[in-house]
Design a protein around this motif. Structure first.
Motif, mmCIF file in Angstrom:
data_model
loop_
_atom_site.group_PDB
_atom_site.id
_atom_site.type_symbol
_atom_site.label_atom_id
_atom_site.label_comp_id
_atom_site.label_asym_id
_atom_site.label_seq_id
_atom_site.Cartn_x
_atom_site.Cartn_y
_atom_site.Cartn_z
ATOM 1 N N GLY A 88 -13.812 20.321 -1.521
ATOM 2 C CA GLY A 88 -13.681 18.998 -1.374
ATOM 3 C C GLY A 88 -12.052 18.077 -1.563
ATOM 4 N N PRO A 89 -11.533 17.611 -1.366
ATOM 5 C CA PRO A 89 -10.431 16.840 -1.686
ATOM 6 C C PRO A 89 -9.875 16.460 -3.363
ATOM 7 C CG PRO A 89 -12.027 15.128 -1.052
ATOM 8 C CD PRO A 89 -12.522 15.903 -0.508
ATOM 9 N N ILE A 90 -8.971 16.883 -3.319
ATOM 10 C CA ILE A 90 -8.201 16.469 -4.611
ATOM 11 C C ILE A 90 -8.551 15.278 -5.463
ATOM 12 C CG2 ILE A 90 -6.687 16.570 -6.516
ATOM 13 C CD1 ILE A 90 -5.385 19.694 -4.582
ATOM 14 N N ILE A 91 -8.161 14.197 -4.324
ATOM 15 C CA ILE A 91 -8.036 12.657 -4.524
ATOM 16 C C ILE A 91 -9.268 11.974 -4.620
ATOM 17 C CG2 ILE A 91 -6.792 10.355 -4.999
ATOM 18 C CD1 ILE A 91 -5.589 12.320 -6.819
ATOM 19 N N PHE A 92 -9.636 11.022 -5.101
ATOM 20 C CA PHE A 92 -11.154 10.398 -4.170
ATOM 21 C C PHE A 92 -9.891 9.016 -4.575
ATOM 22 C CE2 PHE A 92 -14.095 7.224 -5.847
ATOM 23 C CZ PHE A 92 -15.357 7.965 -4.659
ATOM 24 N N LYS A 93 -10.676 9.062 -3.608
ATOM 25 C CA LYS A 93 -10.608 7.413 -2.901
ATOM 26 C C LYS A 93 -11.362 6.195 -2.546
ATOM 27 C CE LYS A 93 -7.448 7.257 0.903
ATOM 28 N NZ LYS A 93 -7.170 7.060 2.009
ATOM 29 N N GLN A 94 -11.171 4.869 -2.894
ATOM 30 C CA GLN A 94 -12.494 4.249 -2.964
ATOM 31 C C GLN A 94 -11.848 2.483 -2.921
ATOM 32 O OE1 GLN A 94 -15.114 4.011 -6.656
ATOM 33 N NE2 GLN A 94 -16.969 4.454 -5.798
ATOM 34 N N LYS A 95 -12.922 1.586 -2.365
ATOM 35 C CA LYS A 95 -12.505 0.562 -1.824
ATOM 36 C C LYS A 95 -13.224 -0.627 -3.623
ATOM 37 C CE LYS A 95 -14.487 -2.260 0.821
ATOM 38 N NZ LYS A 95 -15.044 -2.287 1.874
ATOM 39 N N ARG A 96 -11.502 -1.200 -4.166
ATOM 40 C CA ARG A 96 -11.714 -1.744 -5.469
ATOM 41 C C ARG A 96 -11.621 -3.467 -4.960
ATOM 42 N NH1 ARG A 96 -13.368 0.795 -9.643
ATOM 43 N NH2 ARG A 96 -14.816 3.029 -9.166
ATOM 44 N N VAL A 97 -11.824 -3.877 -5.652
ATOM 45 C CA VAL A 97 -12.298 -5.379 -5.615
ATOM 46 C C VAL A 97 -10.540 -5.845 -7.181
ATOM 47 C CG1 VAL A 97 -12.288 -8.347 -6.461
ATOM 48 C CG2 VAL A 97 -14.056 -6.040 -5.062
ATOM 49 N N GLY A 98 -9.309 -6.252 -6.289
ATOM 50 C CA GLY A 98 -8.386 -6.473 -6.592
ATOM 51 C C GLY A 98 -7.861 -7.414 -7.120
ATOM 52 N N LYS A 99 -6.999 -8.169 -7.534
ATOM 53 C CA LYS A 99 -6.084 -9.850 -7.620
ATOM 54 C C LYS A 99 -6.406 -10.446 -6.146
ATOM 55 C CE LYS A 99 -2.282 -12.452 -8.546
ATOM 56 N NZ LYS A 99 -0.465 -12.383 -8.820
ATOM 57 N N TYR A 110 -9.187 -6.291 -1.300
ATOM 58 C CA TYR A 110 -9.308 -4.946 -1.424
ATOM 59 C C TYR A 110 -7.879 -4.309 -1.759
ATOM 60 C CZ TYR A 110 -13.710 -7.054 -0.311
ATOM 61 O OH TYR A 110 -15.791 -7.584 -0.229
ATOM 62 N N PHE A 111 -7.880 -3.005 -2.167
ATOM 63 C CA PHE A 111 -7.405 -2.263 -2.112
ATOM 64 C C PHE A 111 -8.431 -0.868 -2.234
ATOM 65 C CE2 PHE A 111 -7.716 -2.744 -6.516
ATOM 66 C CZ PHE A 111 -7.746 -1.237 -6.994
ATOM 67 N N ILE A 170 -0.960 1.105 -10.088
ATOM 68 C CA ILE A 170 -0.040 0.975 -10.710
ATOM 69 C C ILE A 170 1.637 0.423 -10.326
ATOM 70 C CG2 ILE A 170 1.485 0.296 -12.858
ATOM 71 C CD1 ILE A 170 -1.050 1.604 -13.875
ATOM 72 N N LEU A 171 2.384 1.839 -9.981
ATOM 73 C CA LEU A 171 3.076 2.006 -8.659
ATOM 74 C C LEU A 171 3.414 0.585 -8.458
ATOM 75 C CD1 LEU A 171 6.275 3.580 -9.810
ATOM 76 C CD2 LEU A 171 5.787 5.282 -8.007
ATOM 77 N N LYS A 172 2.309 0.982 -6.898
ATOM 78 C CA LYS A 172 2.697 0.780 -5.641
ATOM 79 C C LYS A 172 1.541 -1.308 -6.032
ATOM 80 C CE LYS A 172 -0.450 1.622 -2.769
ATOM 81 N NZ LYS A 172 -1.454 2.389 -1.950
ATOM 82 N N GLY A 173 1.761 -1.893 -7.729
ATOM 83 C CA GLY A 173 1.247 -2.982 -7.358
ATOM 84 C C GLY A 173 -0.257 -3.761 -7.634
ATOM 85 N N ASP A 174 -0.834 -2.720 -7.081
ATOM 86 C CA ASP A 174 -2.003 -2.414 -6.861
ATOM 87 C C ASP A 174 -3.184 -2.923 -8.629
ATOM 88 O OD1 ASP A 174 -2.211 -2.063 -4.259
ATOM 89 O OD2 ASP A 174 -2.435 -0.461 -4.834
ATOM 90 N N MET A 175 -2.778 -2.838 -9.620
ATOM 91 C CA MET A 175 -3.038 -3.037 -10.093
ATOM 92 C C MET A 175 -2.125 -2.442 -11.595
ATOM 93 S SD MET A 175 -5.757 0.840 -10.491
ATOM 94 C CE MET A 175 -6.340 0.386 -11.825
ATOM 95 N N ALA A 176 -2.802 -3.122 -12.511
ATOM 96 C CA ALA A 176 -1.894 -3.204 -14.012
ATOM 97 C C ALA A 176 -1.934 -2.269 -15.135
ATOM 98 C CB ALA A 176 -1.603 -4.736 -14.870
ATOM 99 N N ILE A 177 -1.200 -1.900 -16.184
ATOM 100 C CA ILE A 177 -1.786 -1.189 -17.297
ATOM 101 C C ILE A 177 -3.073 -1.340 -17.650
ATOM 102 C CG2 ILE A 177 -0.684 -0.097 -18.994
ATOM 103 C CD1 ILE A 177 1.369 -0.101 -17.846
ATOM 104 N N ILE A 178 -2.704 -2.944 -18.126
ATOM 105 C CA ILE A 178 -3.867 -3.133 -19.114
ATOM 106 C C ILE A 178 -4.414 -4.645 -17.843
ATOM 107 C CG2 ILE A 178 -4.391 -4.967 -20.997
ATOM 108 C CD1 ILE A 178 -2.895 -1.947 -21.286
ATOM 109 N N GLY A 179 -5.410 -5.101 -17.325
ATOM 110 C CA GLY A 179 -6.431 -5.682 -17.534
ATOM 111 C C GLY A 179 -8.115 -5.466 -17.280
ATOM 112 N N PRO A 180 -8.868 -6.250 -16.585
ATOM 113 C CA PRO A 180 -10.208 -5.744 -16.012
ATOM 114 C C PRO A 180 -10.761 -4.020 -15.100
ATOM 115 C CG PRO A 180 -9.703 -7.935 -15.515
ATOM 116 C CD PRO A 180 -8.280 -7.524 -15.305
#
Length: 204
Positions: free
Chosen positions: A39-50, A54-55, A104-114
């Motif tokens: 299988g692939p090394i990286i797993f991608k999954q649809k999540r709820v963002g700000k 979705y991201f 986080i680099l892309k802006g989808d997420m933050a370091i700290i948050g829900p």
């Protein structure tokens, strides 16, 4: 000012620095995952963002490729069956979350948050709406993660996410950041195949 601008700038540079610093570990983990299972090394999954947009979240794959997709681990009938040998170590140490530094680099997420909910975790999304916790960037770690993580019931987790949302500050972020190291080091709050255990024990 901090929540809208400064926090994002700090997140960008910390994630960029961390990716460079941890690149040798990334390489070792990539090789280990590939050797251990198909299988692939990286797993991608649809999540709820700000603002509930979705991201795709990135994780190191910890489960077999035949695992049912878009299903929270705690809803699987036998989650241990699907977790790979390397995956078990990655999940216990939370190293499977490292690719989220790219989010986080892309802006989808933050370091700290829900923690970002799965797109179909409607109960969690609805509870977070009560506290405005869906209106900020989800995080790599957060207040709920240092206060029970998988052991928390959704209602309690959402209250903590709301408390963070209402009190975003450098002090709060530092508290969550430092607390995360303690929780990860002790593998505290990691419960495969179940949520809400901490609250159930308190009620009994």
């Amino acid at each position: 000012m901090y929540a809208s601008i400064v926090k994002r700038v700090i997140d960008f540079f910390i994630s960029l620095f961390s990716i460079v610093l941890l690149s040798p570990i990334f390489l070792i983990l990539c090789i280990s995952i590939k050797i251990d299972s198909r299988g692939p090394i990286i797993f991608k999954q649809k999540r709820v963002g700000k603002d509930k947009k979705y991201f795709d979240i990135y994780k190191f794959r910890t489960m077999k490729i035949e695992t049912p997709k878009e299903m929270p681990t705690h809803l699987l009938e036998n989650p241990d069956y699907y977790i790979t040998r390397v995956g078990r170590f990655l999940r216990k140490t939370s190293l499977d979350e490292l690719p989220q530094l790219i989010n986080i680099l892309k802006g989808d997420m933050a370091i700290i948050g829900p923690r970002p909910a799965l797109w179909n975790q409607y109960d969690l999304i609805e509870e977070r709406d009560k506290y405005g916790a869906n209106n900020i960037r989800p995080g790599l770690t957060g207040l709920a993660q240092i206060n029970g993580r998988d052991e928390l019931e959704i209602s309690v987790k959402s209250i903590l996410d709301g408390r963070y949302t209402s009190n975003i500050s450098p002090i709060m972020d530092l508290k969550c950041f430092i607390g995360t190291f303690s929780v990860v080091f002790r593998s505290q709050g990691v419960v495969e195949g179940g949520t809400g255990l901490l609250n159930k024990e308190e009620k009994e």
